[in-house]
Design an enzyme around this catalytic site. Structure first.
Site: not given
Ligand SMILES: *Cc1c(COP(=O)(O)O)cnc(C)c1O
Length: 408
Positions: A124, A202, A205, A228, A366
Site C-alpha cells: 500500500h 503493516d 488488513q 478497519k 493505493c
Molecule cells: C488501509 C491500509 C493502510 C492505510 O491505513 P490508514 O487507516 O489509511 O492509515 C495501509 N496498508 C494497508 C494494507 C491498508 O489496507
C-alpha cells in the site's frame, strides 16, 4: 448450518438496516473501512454525551473515568495481539501515522547512508512513501521483493536480497488490501533477523482477518487502524518491541509526551506516552476498546468460518461469469476479490453497479506499483466481512451480468 445464508451478526450493523434510494445496502468495501457495530457507536456517543473530559490530567471523576477507559483499551489491545507489555502499545492516528512514526524515529536515527530497506511489490502507498521519505533524508536505498502471478511474495528472491548484506529494515503487509494475499510473516521475520534486519508489519488488513500474535510472529513492529477492525476512524495502533521503542527518539513534541520542560532542556515521558503528543483521540480510543470486545465476542474461529464460506461462494459465483478475471490467487488468501472484465474499464463497472446499490472499490487501491505489475490501470475489488451474506454476493453477480450485457 450456512452462516452466510442466515448471518447471525448482520443485525448488529445499523448501516445495513436501511434502504438507500429504495435499495438494500450491499456493502462490499470492508477493505477500505469496516462497518461499525452498534456497541462501538454507543461508546462514542456515551463519551460525548455523558463522559467528556480530557485524559491524564484532571483529578476529578470525569477525567479519571475517561483516563481509566482510555488506558483500559491499551490493555485490551495488548491482549488482542499478545504483546508482552501494555507499554508496547502506542496509540496513533492510524496505520499511516504508525509507519511515519517508525520511519522518522527509528529509520532516520538508526539507519545510515547505503543501508537498504526492503519492501514488497504488494505494498500500500502508506507502506512505501514514508520509507522513501526517510530513505531520501539519510541516503538509504529502497529495494523491492518481487511477487509471482498469483500475488505471492517470492521467498527465494527475498532470501537473495537479504543475502546481499546491507538490508537493515524490512516492511511488508500482513495481508494485501488489493489482492487478499496472506504473507508468511513469521518466516519472513526469522529470515530478516537471521540477516540482522528488523521487520515492520503493516497489519491494516491483518488485524481483522487473522488472530495476531506479535510474540509468535516475532515482528519488531506491527501497525493497524481502528476503522478497519470495526472501530472508529482517527485512531490506530503501533506495537513495537520494548527495547526498540525505548531507544527511539520522540516523533512529535507536545503535551503529555514530556517529563520536565525548560527552555534549556526537556526530558521525555516514559513509554507509551513518549510517542503520544497532545490530546489524543479519546472517544475513538475508548470505542476501539469496544471494537476489540466485539472481535473477542465473535472470535476468530467464527470470523474464519464466515469469511471462508463467503470467499468460496463469491469466487465460484464470479468465475462463472464469462470474461471475468480474478487478480490474486494466492493459496493463502483472505476474503478479498480483485477482478475485472477484458475490454470494460473498471470505473464503468463500478459506476453501473452503484446504481444497483452495490458498494465495491474500484481503482489502484493505493497500490500503483502492484497495478503496474498486474499491467492494469485499476481493478474492481469486493472485500467481504463478517456481516456479508449470500444475498450480497448474488446481488453483485446479478449486477455484473447486467453490466456485461450493457457492453455487449
Ligand atoms: C488501509 C491500509 C493502510 C492505510 O491505513 P490508514 O487507516 O489509511 O492509515 C495501509 N496498508 C494497508 C494494507 C491498508 O489496507
Amino acid at each position: 448450518m450456512s452462516l452466510i445464508e442466515n448471518n447471525p451478526y448482520r443485525h448488529e450493523f445499523p448501516v445495513l438496516g436501511q434502504l438507500i434510494n429504495g435499495k438494500k445496502v450491499v456493502y462490499l468495501d470492508s477493505g477500505a473501512t469496516t462497518l461499525k457495530p452498534q456497541e462501538v457507536i454507543n461508546e462514542i456517543t456515551r463519551y460525548y454525551q455523558l463522559e467528556t473530559s480530557n485524559v491524564h490530567r484532571g483529578l476529578y471523576w470525569l477525567s479519571e473515568n475517561a483516563t481509566t477507559k482510555f488506558e483500559k483499551t491499551r490493555d485490551k489491545v495488548a491482549a488482542l495481539i499478545n504483546a508482552s507489555d501494555r507499554k508496547e502499545i502506542i496509540f496513533t492516528k492510524g496505520t499511516t501515522d504508525a509507519v511515519n512514526l517508525v520511519a522518522q524515529s527509528y529509520v532516520r536515527s538508526f539507519l545510515k547512508k547505503g543501508d537498504v530497506i526492503l519492501l514488497s511489490q504488494l505494498e500500500h502507498h502508506s507502506n512505501i512513501v514514508p520509507w522513501q521519505l526517510a530513505a531520501e533524508q539519510i541516503g538509504a536505498t529502497i529495494k523491492v521483493i518481487p511477487i509471482n502471478e498469483a500475488g505471492e511474495i517470492l521467498l527465494t528472491e527475498y532470501k537473495n536480497l537479504l543475502a546481499l548484506g546491507d538490508v537493515k529494515f524490512v516492511s511488508v503487509n500482513h495481508i494485501s488490501n488489493a489482492l487478499g494475499t496472506i504473507n508468511p510473516i513469521r518466516e519472513m521475520a526469522q529470515l530478516a533477523h537471521a540477516h540482522g534486519a528488523l521487520i515492520f508489519v503493516d497489519g491494516a488488513q491483518g488485524i481483522a482477518h487473522e488472530k495476531v500474535n506479535v510474540q509468535n510472529l516475532d515482528c519488531d513492529f506491527y501497525a493497524f487502524s481502528g476503522h478497519k477492525m470495526f472501530g472508529p476512524t482517527g485512531v490506530g495502533v503501533l506495537y513495537g518491541k520494548m527495547d526498540l521503542l525505548n531507544k527511539m527518539p520522540p516523533y512529535q513534541g507536545g503535551g503529555d509526551m514530556i517529563d520536565v520542560v525548560t527552555f534549556e532542556k526537556t526530558t521525555y515521558n516514559d513509554l507509551p506516552h513518549k510517542f503520544e503528543a497532545g490530546t489524543p483521540a479519546i472517544a475513538e480510543v475508548i470505542a476501539l476498546g469496544s471494537a476489540v470486545d466485539f472481535i473477542n465476542r465473535i472470535g476468530f474461529e467464527n470470523i474464519h468460518k464466515i469469511e471462508t464460506e463467503l470467499l468460496e461462494y463469491a469466487t465460484n459465483k464470479l468465475l462463472s461469469i464469462p470474461g471475468l478475471r480474478i487478480y490474486g490467487t494466492a493459496k493463502n488468501k483472505t476474503s478479498v476479490i480483485s477482478f475485472g472484465f477484458d475490454g470494460i474499464h473498471p470505473h464503468d463497472i463500478a459506476t453501473l453497479i452503484d446504481k444497483e446499490g452495490i458498494s465495491i472499490r474500484t481503482g489502484h487501491h493505493c497500490a500503483q506499483p502492484l497495478m503496474k505489475f498486474l499491467n492494469v490501470p485499476a481493478t474492481c475489488r469486493a472485500s467481504l466481512s463478517i456481516y456479508n451474506n449470500k444475498e450480497d454476493i448474488d446481488l453483485l453477480y446479478k449486477a455484473l451480468i447486467k453490466v456485461k450485457s450493457f457492453f455487449e
